[in-house]
Design a protein around this motif. Structure first.
Motif, PDB file in Angstrom:
ATOM      1  N   GLU A   1      17.481   1.042  -5.403  1.00  0.00           N
ATOM      2  CA  GLU A   1      16.435   0.034  -5.236  1.00  0.00           C
ATOM      3  C   GLU A   1      15.154   0.470  -5.955  1.00  0.00           C
ATOM      4  OE1 GLU A   1      17.026  -2.180  -1.045  1.00  0.00           O
ATOM      5  OE2 GLU A   1      16.470  -0.058  -0.900  1.00  0.00           O
ATOM      6  N   HIS A   2      14.486  -0.501  -6.532  1.00  0.00           N
ATOM      7  CA  HIS A   2      13.194  -0.254  -7.180  1.00  0.00           C
ATOM      8  C   HIS A   2      12.139  -0.168  -6.081  1.00  0.00           C
ATOM      9  CE1 HIS A   2      10.484  -0.503 -10.716  1.00  0.00           C
ATOM     10  NE2 HIS A   2       9.652  -1.044  -9.852  1.00  0.00           N
ATOM     11  N   ARG A   3      11.389   0.927  -6.068  1.00  0.00           N
ATOM     12  CA  ARG A   3      10.413   1.165  -4.999  1.00  0.00           C
ATOM     13  C   ARG A   3       9.046   0.615  -5.385  1.00  0.00           C
ATOM     14  NH1 ARG A   3      11.448   7.473  -5.267  1.00  0.00           N
ATOM     15  NH2 ARG A   3      11.127   6.783  -7.421  1.00  0.00           N
ATOM     16  N   ILE A   4       8.583  -0.378  -4.633  1.00  0.00           N
ATOM     17  CA  ILE A   4       7.247  -0.933  -4.826  1.00  0.00           C
ATOM     18  C   ILE A   4       6.394  -0.504  -3.639  1.00  0.00           C
ATOM     19  CG2 ILE A   4       5.858  -3.022  -5.035  1.00  0.00           C
ATOM     20  CD1 ILE A   4       8.291  -4.419  -6.224  1.00  0.00           C
ATOM     21  N   VAL A   5       5.327   0.214  -3.915  1.00  0.00           N
ATOM     22  CA  VAL A   5       4.407   0.639  -2.862  1.00  0.00           C
ATOM     23  C   VAL A   5       3.090  -0.098  -3.048  1.00  0.00           C
ATOM     24  CG1 VAL A   5       3.131   2.565  -1.847  1.00  0.00           C
ATOM     25  CG2 VAL A   5       5.487   2.900  -2.620  1.00  0.00           C
ATOM     26  N   VAL A   6       2.613  -0.701  -1.967  1.00  0.00           N
ATOM     27  CA  VAL A   6       1.348  -1.430  -1.971  1.00  0.00           C
ATOM     28  C   VAL A   6       0.342  -0.635  -1.152  1.00  0.00           C
ATOM     29  CG1 VAL A   6       0.180  -3.585  -1.392  1.00  0.00           C
ATOM     30  CG2 VAL A   6       2.573  -3.629  -2.144  1.00  0.00           C
ATOM     31  N   LEU A   7      -0.755  -0.258  -1.780  1.00  0.00           N
ATOM     32  CA  LEU A   7      -1.816   0.470  -1.086  1.00  0.00           C
ATOM     33  C   LEU A   7      -2.878  -0.523  -0.639  1.00  0.00           C
ATOM     34  CD1 LEU A   7      -2.257   3.562  -3.448  1.00  0.00           C
ATOM     35  CD2 LEU A   7      -0.648   3.228  -1.545  1.00  0.00           C
ATOM     36  N   GLY A   8      -2.966  -0.732   0.672  1.00  0.00           N
ATOM     37  CA  GLY A   8      -3.951  -1.669   1.200  1.00  0.00           C
ATOM     38  C   GLY A   8      -3.298  -2.900   1.780  1.00  0.00           C
TER      39      GLY A   8
ATOM     40  N   ILE B   1      -3.321   9.680  -5.789  1.00  0.00           N
ATOM     41  CA  ILE B   1      -2.119   9.218  -6.470  1.00  0.00           C
ATOM     42  C   ILE B   1      -1.749  10.259  -7.524  1.00  0.00           C
ATOM     43  CG2 ILE B   1      -1.061   7.372  -7.832  1.00  0.00           C
ATOM     44  CD1 ILE B   1      -3.402   5.573  -6.825  1.00  0.00           C
ATOM     45  N   ASP B   2      -0.563  10.812  -7.412  1.00  0.00           N
ATOM     46  CA  ASP B   2      -0.045  11.715  -8.445  1.00  0.00           C
ATOM     47  C   ASP B   2       0.679  10.825  -9.442  1.00  0.00           C
ATOM     48  OD1 ASP B   2       1.344  13.493 -10.053  1.00  0.00           O
ATOM     49  OD2 ASP B   2       1.874  14.831  -8.400  1.00  0.00           O
ATOM     50  N   THR B   3      -0.040  10.416 -10.481  1.00  0.00           N
ATOM     51  CA  THR B   3       0.511   9.427 -11.414  1.00  0.00           C
ATOM     52  C   THR B   3       1.663   9.993 -12.233  1.00  0.00           C
ATOM     53  OG1 THR B   3      -1.188  10.015 -13.048  1.00  0.00           O
ATOM     54  CG2 THR B   3      -1.671   8.174 -11.568  1.00  0.00           C
ATOM     55  N   ALA B   4       1.666  11.304 -12.482  1.00  0.00           N
ATOM     56  CA  ALA B   4       2.756  11.901 -13.264  1.00  0.00           C
ATOM     57  C   ALA B   4       4.057  11.923 -12.469  1.00  0.00           C
ATOM     58  CB  ALA B   4       2.379  13.318 -13.693  1.00  0.00           C
ATOM     59  N   ALA B   5       3.958  12.221 -11.180  1.00  0.00           N
ATOM     60  CA  ALA B   5       5.152  12.305 -10.333  1.00  0.00           C
ATOM     61  C   ALA B   5       5.471  10.993  -9.631  1.00  0.00           C
ATOM     62  CB  ALA B   5       4.963  13.408  -9.288  1.00  0.00           C
ATOM     63  N   HIS B   6       4.609   9.987  -9.813  1.00  0.00           N
ATOM     64  CA  HIS B   6       4.784   8.704  -9.117  1.00  0.00           C
ATOM     65  C   HIS B   6       4.852   8.912  -7.603  1.00  0.00           C
ATOM     66  CE1 HIS B   6       6.244   5.892 -12.568  1.00  0.00           C
ATOM     67  NE2 HIS B   6       5.268   6.694 -12.951  1.00  0.00           N
ATOM     68  N   ARG B   7       3.868   9.649  -7.117  1.00  0.00           N
ATOM     69  CA  ARG B   7       3.874  10.004  -5.695  1.00  0.00           C
ATOM     70  C   ARG B   7       2.487   9.762  -5.103  1.00  0.00           C
ATOM     71  NH1 ARG B   7       5.399  14.878  -6.212  1.00  0.00           N
ATOM     72  NH2 ARG B   7       7.642  14.490  -5.877  1.00  0.00           N
ATOM     73  N   ILE B   8       2.462   9.203  -3.896  1.00  0.00           N
ATOM     74  CA  ILE B   8       1.220   8.993  -3.156  1.00  0.00           C
ATOM     75  C   ILE B   8       1.053  10.118  -2.148  1.00  0.00           C
ATOM     76  CG2 ILE B   8      -0.106   7.377  -1.741  1.00  0.00           C
ATOM     77  CD1 ILE B   8       0.706   6.282  -4.459  1.00  0.00           C
TER      78      ILE B   8
ATOM     79  N   TYR C   1       6.904   6.064  -5.641  1.00  0.00           N
ATOM     80  CA  TYR C   1       6.954   4.679  -6.101  1.00  0.00           C
ATOM     81  C   TYR C   1       7.509   4.608  -7.514  1.00  0.00           C
ATOM     82  CZ  TYR C   1       2.780   5.790  -8.896  1.00  0.00           C
ATOM     83  OH  TYR C   1       1.900   6.351  -9.801  1.00  0.00           O
ATOM     84  N   ASP C   2       8.070   3.456  -7.835  1.00  0.00           N
ATOM     85  CA  ASP C   2       8.399   3.118  -9.217  1.00  0.00           C
ATOM     86  C   ASP C   2       7.315   2.215  -9.796  1.00  0.00           C
ATOM     87  OD1 ASP C   2      11.041   4.426  -9.383  1.00  0.00           O
ATOM     88  OD2 ASP C   2      11.589   2.957  -7.851  1.00  0.00           O
ATOM     89  N   THR C   3       6.832   1.295  -8.960  1.00  0.00           N
ATOM     90  CA  THR C   3       5.689   0.449  -9.310  1.00  0.00           C
ATOM     91  C   THR C   3       4.715   0.480  -8.150  1.00  0.00           C
ATOM     92  OG1 THR C   3       7.074  -1.029 -10.648  1.00  0.00           O
ATOM     93  CG2 THR C   3       4.932  -1.868  -9.948  1.00  0.00           C
ATOM     94  N   LEU C   4       3.435   0.604  -8.478  1.00  0.00           N
ATOM     95  CA  LEU C   4       2.402   0.701  -7.454  1.00  0.00           C
ATOM     96  C   LEU C   4       1.462  -0.495  -7.562  1.00  0.00           C
ATOM     97  CD1 LEU C   4       1.089   2.574  -5.250  1.00  0.00           C
ATOM     98  CD2 LEU C   4      -0.355   3.465  -7.091  1.00  0.00           C
ATOM     99  N   VAL C   5       1.074  -1.037  -6.409  1.00  0.00           N
ATOM    100  CA  VAL C   5       0.041  -2.074  -6.355  1.00  0.00           C
ATOM    101  C   VAL C   5      -1.152  -1.484  -5.607  1.00  0.00           C
ATOM    102  CG1 VAL C   5      -0.585  -4.394  -5.600  1.00  0.00           C
ATOM    103  CG2 VAL C   5       1.762  -3.921  -6.363  1.00  0.00           C
TER     104      VAL C   5
ATOM    105  N   ALA D   1       4.432 -10.946 -11.625  1.00  0.00           N
ATOM    106  CA  ALA D   1       4.527 -10.233 -12.901  1.00  0.00           C
ATOM    107  C   ALA D   1       5.503  -9.067 -12.803  1.00  0.00           C
ATOM    108  CB  ALA D   1       3.141  -9.733 -13.318  1.00  0.00           C
ATOM    109  N   ILE D   2       5.490  -8.364 -11.682  1.00  0.00           N
ATOM    110  CA  ILE D   2       6.436  -7.263 -11.475  1.00  0.00           C
ATOM    111  C   ILE D   2       7.863  -7.802 -11.501  1.00  0.00           C
ATOM    112  CG2 ILE D   2       7.258  -5.572  -9.793  1.00  0.00           C
ATOM    113  CD1 ILE D   2       4.309  -5.324  -8.861  1.00  0.00           C
ATOM    114  N   ALA D   3       8.082  -8.918 -10.821  1.00  0.00           N
ATOM    115  CA  ALA D   3       9.418  -9.513 -10.785  1.00  0.00           C
ATOM    116  C   ALA D   3       9.889  -9.879 -12.194  1.00  0.00           C
ATOM    117  CB  ALA D   3       9.409 -10.754  -9.891  1.00  0.00           C
TER     118      ALA D   3
END
Length: 361
Positions: free
Chosen positions: A4-11, A79-86, A96-100, A294-296
């Motif tokens: 599954e593609h991981r979408i994480v929403v902050l907020g 946000i660790d943008t290189a590792a895609h980790r919050i 995350y794979d995509t972050l909002v 847009a992500i979709a």
């Protein structure tokens, strides 16, 4: 095996919840929402809460679980943008794979000496919780929509409290003459003492000092002008403006990190004429929905449709029995139609209820 593609929403404000709800409808994704609050409280009702009224609240865990969305109550640290980790303040992490990014805004009292120490913001639910019992003379600083709504709500519901509205600009001056004149008339009727075209030099323990040297005595100062955003984006290396808001492209992707979308008050979203779109739920909800759309599209290997914004009106409450509805053109410029009085109050309540459904349904 399909991952599954991981979408994480902050907020979990208007923008974040709009994005999460839309994203949860995408096939093959797992959506997680992270927010420091356990409850959603309509920000557009905070002036009512300040006046002691009960306002709707929604348990975020329950609401999001019902839509198949994971909820994590925690404060975002980095946000660790290189590792895609919050990284979360409690020591936890989320990948995350995509972050909002939708961490919103809060009040900023740093512009004037003494405001941080002696004034109170009315920008987020925590502000109301920290507020002492209101007593004595109330000075509301700021003639924008929040200041107008706070002053009129308090004057109507607490006639025992003398209320002043202090502003560098005319309250409602950005609206049409009919709307602006109605606001002034209602404030006068409610007994609000309006001081326009004056600037505050300092806030003290017993009131305000104006630039011209005049003092405005007050037991309580409510600060409704100025805002700030969390430092998470800036501290994590995202491209931001001087205020710390994320710079985005036309698809609401971070200009420096295109796998991160930014929406709501924490993003700089350009309108059709190049001006920043105003900070409002009328901006945040469509932005969150568009980001998820847009992500979709990109997950299907397609280019997203062009982003469009169309404003319809601006709503301002003037207590529970009056208000102003300024209809606007698509670009947010004032149109001729204006509703006032009880009709406007009813109209505004219907809009607020509809907006609240972003979290309650």
């Amino acid at each position: 095996m399909t991952t599954e593609h991981r979408i994480v929403v902050l907020g979990a404000g208007y923008a974040g919840l709009s994005a999460a709800r839309r994203a949860a409808k995408i096939k093959g994704v797992r959506v997680t929402v992270v927010d420091a609050r356990a409850e959603f409280v309509d920000r557009v009702r905070l002036h009512q809460a300040l006046a002691g009224q009960q306002v709707p609240r929604a348990d975020l865990g329950e609401v999001l679980a019902g839509k198949g969305i994971e909820f994590v109550q925690a404060r975002v640290e980095r946000i660790d943008t290189a590792a895609h980790r919050i990284r979360l303040a409690d020591g936890g992490t989320r990948c995350y794979d995509t972050l909002v990014y939708a961490l919103g805004s809060s009040g900023d009292r740093s512009a004037v000496p003494g405001a941080t120490e002696f004034a109170y913001s009315v920008a987020v639910p925590e502000d109301i919780g920290r507020m002492p019992a209101l007593s004595g003379r109330i000075a509301v600083v700021g003639g924008g929509a929040t200041g107008i709504e706070v002053a009129s709500e308090l004057a109507e519901s607490r006639p025992d409290l003398p209320v002043s509205l202090i502003s560098a600009d005319e309250p409602g001056g950005w609206l049409s003459a009919k709307a602006h004149n109605h606001i002034r008339a209602v404030l006068d009727r409610l007994g609000v003492r309006v001081r326009a075209d004056v600037k505050v030099a300092a806030v003290t323990a017993d009131g305000l000092e104006l630039v011209d040297g005049e003092r405005v005595p007050a037991e309580t100062v409510l600060w409704t002008t100025g805002f700030g955003v969390p430092r998470v984006a800036a501290d994590s290396g995202l491209a931001v403006d001087p205020r710390g808001r994320v710079l985005v492209d036309d698809e609401l992707r971070s200009r420096s990190h295109p796998d991160i979308y930014a929406v709501g008050d924490a993003a700089v979203i350009a309108g059709p004429d190049g001006r920043d779109l105003r900070m409002a739920c009328a901006t945040a909800i469509p932005a969150g929905t568009y980001a998820a759309t847009a992500i979709a599209a990109r997950l299907r290997g397609k280019e997203p449709a062009a982003r469009e914004y169309r404003y319809v009106f601006q709503c301002i409450s003037l207590g529970r029995r009056d208000g102003v509805i300024q209809f606007v053109h698509a670009d947010d410029s004032n149109a001729r139609t204006v509703l006032t009085g009880r009709t406007a109050a009813w109209f505004k309540e219907q809009i607020v209820r509809m907006v609240g459904k972003v979290a309650q349904e």
